[in-house]
Design a protein around this motif. Structure first.
Motif, PDB file in Angstrom:
ATOM      1  N   GLY A 135       0.848  -1.179   0.000  1.00  0.00           N
ATOM      2  CA  GLY A 135       0.000   0.000   0.000  1.00  0.00           C
ATOM      3  C   GLY A 135       0.884   1.229   0.000  1.00  0.00           C
ATOM      4  O   GLY A 135       1.935   1.275  -0.642  1.00  0.00           O
ATOM      5  N   GLY A 136       0.498   2.237   0.749  1.00  0.00           N
ATOM      6  CA  GLY A 136       1.228   3.501   0.764  1.00  0.00           C
ATOM      7  C   GLY A 136       2.585   3.433   1.416  1.00  0.00           C
ATOM      8  O   GLY A 136       3.460   4.267   1.135  1.00  0.00           O
ATOM      9  N   THR A 137       2.794   2.455   2.314  1.00  0.00           N
ATOM     10  CA  THR A 137       4.078   2.376   3.020  1.00  0.00           C
ATOM     11  C   THR A 137       5.107   1.507   2.297  1.00  0.00           C
ATOM     12  O   THR A 137       6.249   1.416   2.745  1.00  0.00           O
ATOM     13  CB  THR A 137       3.873   1.806   4.430  1.00  0.00           C
ATOM     14  OG1 THR A 137       3.308   0.503   4.326  1.00  0.00           O
ATOM     15  CG2 THR A 137       2.971   2.704   5.252  1.00  0.00           C
ATOM     16  N   THR A 138       4.746   0.893   1.207  1.00  0.00           N
ATOM     17  CA  THR A 138       5.649  -0.032   0.520  1.00  0.00           C
ATOM     18  C   THR A 138       6.979   0.618   0.122  1.00  0.00           C
ATOM     19  O   THR A 138       8.032   0.036   0.386  1.00  0.00           O
ATOM     20  CB  THR A 138       4.961  -0.647  -0.714  1.00  0.00           C
ATOM     21  OG1 THR A 138       3.778  -1.302  -0.288  1.00  0.00           O
ATOM     22  CG2 THR A 138       5.868  -1.630  -1.418  1.00  0.00           C
ATOM     23  N   PRO A 139       6.989   1.795  -0.499  1.00  0.00           N
ATOM     24  CA  PRO A 139       8.295   2.388  -0.867  1.00  0.00           C
ATOM     25  C   PRO A 139       9.194   2.621   0.353  1.00  0.00           C
ATOM     26  O   PRO A 139      10.399   2.357   0.294  1.00  0.00           O
ATOM     27  CB  PRO A 139       7.926   3.715  -1.529  1.00  0.00           C
ATOM     28  CG  PRO A 139       6.533   3.520  -2.014  1.00  0.00           C
ATOM     29  CD  PRO A 139       5.878   2.605  -1.020  1.00  0.00           C
TER      30      PRO A 139
END
Length: 75
Positions: free
Chosen positions: A3-7
């Motif tokens: 989701g948004g925290t993957t990077p």
């Protein structure tokens, strides 16, 4: 993790391990979790769904089923 925290997570894992292959390893781990989950699922093909009415082949069979479900009168 996906989701948004993957990077952020992947960048941190690359920094900690020094391996540029960490995104691939994370994807493989997620795929493995999915394969195990699917392998543990119970097969329900060709079975009626829970709570669904029974299926019949003929109208006579349907009439018998309806008659069997009609409650007897209680006097």
């Amino acid at each position: 993790m996906f989701g948004g925290t993957t990077p952020l997570v992947i960048t941190a894992l690359i920094s900690v391990t020094g391996s540029d292959m960490m995104p691939a390893y994370c994807s493989m781990a997620a795929a493995l979790v999915g394969v195990v989950a699917v392998a543990c699922m119970k097969e329900t093909a060709q079975q009626p769904l829970e709570g669904s009415p029974p299926s019949v082949q003929t109208e006579e069979e349907a009439a018998e089923l309806v008659q069997a479900q009609v409650p007897a009168a209680k006097f």
